[in-house]
Scaffold this motif. Structure first.
Motif, short mmCIF file in Angstrom:
data_model
loop_
_atom_site.label_atom_id
_atom_site.label_comp_id
_atom_site.label_asym_id
_atom_site.label_seq_id
_atom_site.Cartn_x
_atom_site.Cartn_y
_atom_site.Cartn_z
N SER A 40 0.82 -1.20 0.00
CA SER A 40 0.00 0.00 0.00
C SER A 40 0.85 1.26 0.00
N GLU A 41 2.04 1.17 0.57
CA GLU A 41 2.93 2.34 0.57
C GLU A 41 3.40 2.69 -0.83
N LYS A 42 3.52 1.67 -1.69
CA LYS A 42 4.03 1.90 -3.04
C LYS A 42 2.93 2.27 -4.04
N LYS A 43 1.71 2.25 -3.55
CA LYS A 43 0.59 2.45 -4.47
C LYS A 43 0.57 3.89 -4.98
N ARG A 44 0.36 4.08 -6.23
CA ARG A 44 0.29 5.41 -6.83
C ARG A 44 -0.89 5.44 -7.81
N ARG A 45 -1.39 6.64 -8.05
CA ARG A 45 -2.48 6.79 -9.00
C ARG A 45 -1.96 6.74 -10.43
N ASP A 46 -2.72 6.09 -11.30
CA ASP A 46 -2.34 6.06 -12.71
C ASP A 46 -2.90 7.29 -13.41
N PRO A 47 -2.43 7.59 -14.65
CA PRO A 47 -2.87 8.79 -15.36
C PRO A 47 -4.38 8.86 -15.57
N GLU A 48 -5.02 7.73 -15.89
CA GLU A 48 -6.46 7.74 -16.12
C GLU A 48 -7.20 8.13 -14.85
N LYS A 49 -6.72 7.62 -13.72
CA LYS A 49 -7.37 7.94 -12.46
C LYS A 49 -7.14 9.40 -12.11
N ALA A 50 -5.95 9.92 -12.41
CA ALA A 50 -5.66 11.34 -12.14
C ALA A 50 -6.59 12.22 -12.95
N SER A 51 -6.87 11.83 -14.21
CA SER A 51 -7.79 12.59 -15.04
C SER A 51 -9.20 12.57 -14.45
N ALA A 52 -9.61 11.42 -13.96
CA ALA A 52 -10.94 11.29 -13.37
C ALA A 52 -11.06 12.14 -12.11
N ASN A 53 -9.94 12.38 -11.45
CA ASN A 53 -9.96 13.16 -10.22
C ASN A 53 -10.10 14.65 -10.47
N LEU A 54 -9.95 15.08 -11.70
CA LEU A 54 -10.05 16.50 -12.02
C LEU A 54 -11.48 16.99 -11.83
N ILE A 55 -11.63 18.13 -11.18
CA ILE A 55 -12.95 18.75 -11.03
C ILE A 55 -12.99 19.99 -11.90
N GLU A 56 -13.86 19.96 -12.88
CA GLU A 56 -14.00 21.08 -13.80
C GLU A 56 -15.47 21.26 -14.14
N ILE A 57 -15.98 22.47 -13.97
CA ILE A 57 -17.38 22.76 -14.25
C ILE A 57 -17.47 23.63 -15.50
N ILE A 58 -18.20 23.14 -16.47
CA ILE A 58 -18.41 23.91 -17.71
C ILE A 58 -19.86 24.40 -17.72
N LYS A 59 -20.01 25.70 -17.76
CA LYS A 59 -21.34 26.31 -17.68
C LYS A 59 -22.19 25.93 -18.87
N GLY A 60 -23.44 25.47 -18.60
CA GLY A 60 -24.38 25.12 -19.65
C GLY A 60 -25.54 26.08 -19.69
N ASP A 61 -26.68 25.60 -20.15
CA ASP A 61 -27.90 26.42 -20.20
C ASP A 61 -28.54 26.45 -18.82
N VAL A 62 -28.65 27.63 -18.26
CA VAL A 62 -29.21 27.79 -16.92
C VAL A 62 -30.65 28.26 -17.03
N ALA A 63 -31.57 27.43 -16.56
CA ALA A 63 -33.00 27.73 -16.69
C ALA A 63 -33.51 28.47 -15.47
N ILE A 64 -34.68 29.11 -15.64
CA ILE A 64 -35.34 29.81 -14.53
C ILE A 64 -35.79 28.77 -13.50
N ASN A 65 -35.61 29.08 -12.24
CA ASN A 65 -36.01 28.19 -11.16
C ASN A 65 -37.38 28.62 -10.63
#
Length: 671
Positions: A40-65
């Motif tokens: 477990s000490e040697k465990k590291r994240r792979d590139p695909e998992k690192a990409s999945a960990n990215l948080i990015e919000i792209i604004k879409g169509d915002v409707a009236i509430n």
């Protein structure tokens, strides 16, 4: 890890925090931390998992509430479910739920942004802060778009609704008696729920941005923090006023999650304001604000008890405040907050017994209870339950740093050095500091050659940030190693680098007396070495009429050692013995030119000595003098500490030095 094991830790933690020191030693034998496995000490994240960990919000169509409060609550159940997953360590599941509508619904976007926020707080890494700030700014835009759309729509519908009500009222007046009971309030009497909801979500974006800026511990960061708190409080105040107008009918016009949000927001703003350094607080007070810490506690507790959308974040905010306050001033605030913090933690763990976030706080609380083995084991379990998940690296590095602190507290310098080496490789917090701390641990072990080689690497790891300037910690370690290098590392005998850090971070209150005596001996050796060097120079000068040898200048070195010595003596209950050392520092403050932190931190220790001797008014006087010092290392850290302590003296009524008992001897030359 099994829930049974976590519950066992929790039960022991509750007992240990409140038990006597005599019983604590017996309890320690039941909990000996086990090191994690090699795989477990040697465990590291792979590139695909690192990409999945990215948080990015792209604004879409915002409707009236246009949802009603009950419809909105039903719609928000999905977010509450995601938050339950988040606090049960199912981070990727929670992330997936939030991402479903993050582009168009501000609450989903805020929940996703909050994940990035928590990660940024834990790692202090530039890339994580940037990710969190970007997500929060987009969330703010989404909430603002929904607010603008809903406001325009409500104005149009409000015109026709108002005209209809006017005609109806006119017709009724002609028929009925003019003295009638007031009609029940209508939905049109208040802003639509969607408007109030958007205001609260906008405000929390500003609040979380402000907290990230606050943690930068820089002048510019504090200024930006104040501006964002102002924006947040403006929106929160608007919703709060409408909420109060609604009175007992509030549930008919506002959904419970918006109420939860405004309780969390106003409570958090008041706690953050109450912790800000006095100089920054004065600038913010120009806007007409005055922090009310007790109101903050009340609102956050109400939010936590409601078990709605911001309840878990309210618990995190309370635990963060209590543990931070205790760690900043343990000798003053431990007994004030320890039991309350423990009760909140235990209640939170009843609902999320295996939460990595709550287990992390359990480790901090165990340290406050002076049980270091249990603290370390809690951090190890925190790492274990987060493996393979989104926050694995952030949680692991944060826990490793806390375990490194525990190793220092227990005098386990070898393990502390290896942990700091790992954290340096991970670029956790400040890579330069982690490398410096590694070298300082080797120096404490007496491995001078290894320490020098490590110190020589520190300058290459210093990174300029925050607008091109160095962070406080990077500036400090760079200056220290530069001082060492100028003498070819010969002056290391005049310093105790790791003990100096422990003094500044107020770690000595957690060290047992046997180890404190060893640390005190190390300080005394340094003072003796300085004295011998001064004697040699004096003897050389006595042999010549006009000697070329300059007068010895060890003011910085001696002052640094003396403030560390005073800190240790205060913890050992020998406050009166600090008087001579602190007075020497204060009498020679004009000669202390490099270690600028020494004089104000010496005044802090003077206040602790007075506090221990039950001279509380004197403590307040000395601490207020410490606030007059500026532009020194860790100025903002000390300012927060002073503010917390001074606030307590106000609450206890120690505000007038003239009320101090007469006949007390003058302890420190501060008049």
């Amino acid at each position: 890890m099994s829930e049974q094991k976590i519950e066992q830790i929790t039960n022991v933690l509750k007992e240990v925090v409140l038990m006597s020191s005599e019983d604590r030693e017996l309890q320690r034998k039941k909990f000996i931390p086990h090191p994690p496995t090699g795989d477990s000490e040697k465990k590291r994240r792979d590139p695909e998992k690192a990409s999945a960990n990215l948080i990015e919000i792209i604004k879409g169509d915002v409707a009236i509430n246009t949802l009603t409060p009950r419809q909105q609550e039903k719609e928000d159940e999905n977010v509450i479910q995601g938050l339950d997953h988040l606090f049960d360590n199912q981070f990727m599941t929670a992330k997936g739920i939030f991402e479903e509508k993050a582009d168009c619904d501000p609450l989903h976007a805020l929940a996703l942004s909050s994940m990035a926020f928590l990660k940024a707080v834990m790692t202090s890494a530039d890339q994580d802060q940037t990710m969190a700030l970007n997500a929060l700014n987009v969330t703010y835009e989404i909430a603002n778009l929904q607010l603008e759309a809903t406001t325009i729509s409500s104005k149009v519908s409000g015109y026709f609704s108002g005209y209809y009500n006017y005609l109806k009222k006119k017709d009724n007046t002609a028929i009925n008696d003019p003295v009638t009971a007031p009609a029940p309030r209508q939905t049109g009497d208040y802003p639509p729920n969607g408007v109030l909801r958007a205001h609260v979500l906008k405000a929390e974006c500003c609040l979380q941005i402000a907290i990230l800026q606050l943690l930068q511990e820089s002048v510019m960061g504090y200024v930006k923090c104040g501006l964002n708190l102002r924006k947040a409080y403006s929106s929160y105040s608007y919703v709060w006023q409408e909420y109060q107008k609604m009175g007992a009918d509030h549930s008919a016009f506002m959904d419970s999650d918006t109420i939860s949000g405004v309780q969390f927001g106003i409570g958090s703003v008041h706690l953050v304001l109450s912790a800000l350094p006095a100089k920054i607080l004065k600038a913010i007070s120009a806007f007409g604000w005055k922090p009310d810490k007790q109101l903050g506690f009340i609102l956050l507790n109400q939010c936590a008890e409601a078990k709605r959308v911001r309840s878990s974040m309210a618990t995190i905010m309370l635990m963060s405040y209590y543990t931070a306050a205790i760690s900043f001033a343990p000798q003053v605030l431990t007994e004030v907050y320890k039991k309350t913090a423990m009760d909140i933690l235990l209640d939170a763990q009843r609902h999320h017994p295996n939460s990595a976030l709550y287990l992390f706080f359990a480790g901090r609380m165990a340290r406050n209870g002076l049980d270091l083995p249990l603290s370390t084991q809690s951090f190890l379990y925190t790492v274990e339950v987060s493996r393979g998940e989104w926050a694995e690296v952030a949680v692991t590095n944060s826990c490793r740093f806390e375990m490194a602190i525990n190793h220092m507290i227990t005098g386990n310098w070898s393990h502390a050095a290896s942990t700091f080496d790992y954290l340096c490789e991970q670029h956790y917090w400040s890579a330069a500091f982690c490398k410096y701390a590694q070298g300082a641990c080797y120096e404490m072990m007496g491995a001078r050659t290894e320490a020098v080689l490590i110190f020589a690497q520190v300058s290459d790891l210093v990174v300029k940030k925050l607008g091109g300037r160095l962070s406080d910690i990077d500036s400090y370690v760079l200056r220290k190693v530069t001082m060492f290098q100028k003498s070819g590392y010969q002056n290391l005998d005049f310093y105790a680098p790791i003990l100096e850090f422990m003094c500044i971070w107020n770690i000595f209150p957690y060290v047992n007396h046997d180890l404190l005596k060893i640390a005190l001996d190390r300080i005394q050796r340094g003072l003796t070495t300085i004295q011998k060097c001064e004697q040699v120079v004096q003897e050389e000068r006595m042999l010549e009429i006009a000697p070329d040898t300059p007068l010895p200048d060890y003011f910085d070195e001696r002052a640094s050692l003396l403030v560390i010595k005073s800190s240790i003596l205060n913890v050992m209950g020998l406050a009166e013995e600090t008087t001579l050392d602190i007075n020497w520092i204060l009498d020679h403050k004009e000669c202390i030119l490099q270690d600028t932190w020494v004089v104000p931190y010496a005044l802090w220790e003077a206040g602790i000595a007075c506090w221990t001797l039950d001279l509380k008014n004197k403590s307040r006087q000395v601490w207020e003098m410490a606030l007059d010092h500026g532009k020194h290392d860790f100025e903002h850290r000390l300012a927060v500490r002073l503010n917390l302590a001074l606030t307590l003296t106000e609450e206890l009524g120690f505000t007038d030095p003239k009320t101090e008992p007469t006949g007390e001897k003058k302890l420190f030359s501060i008049g």
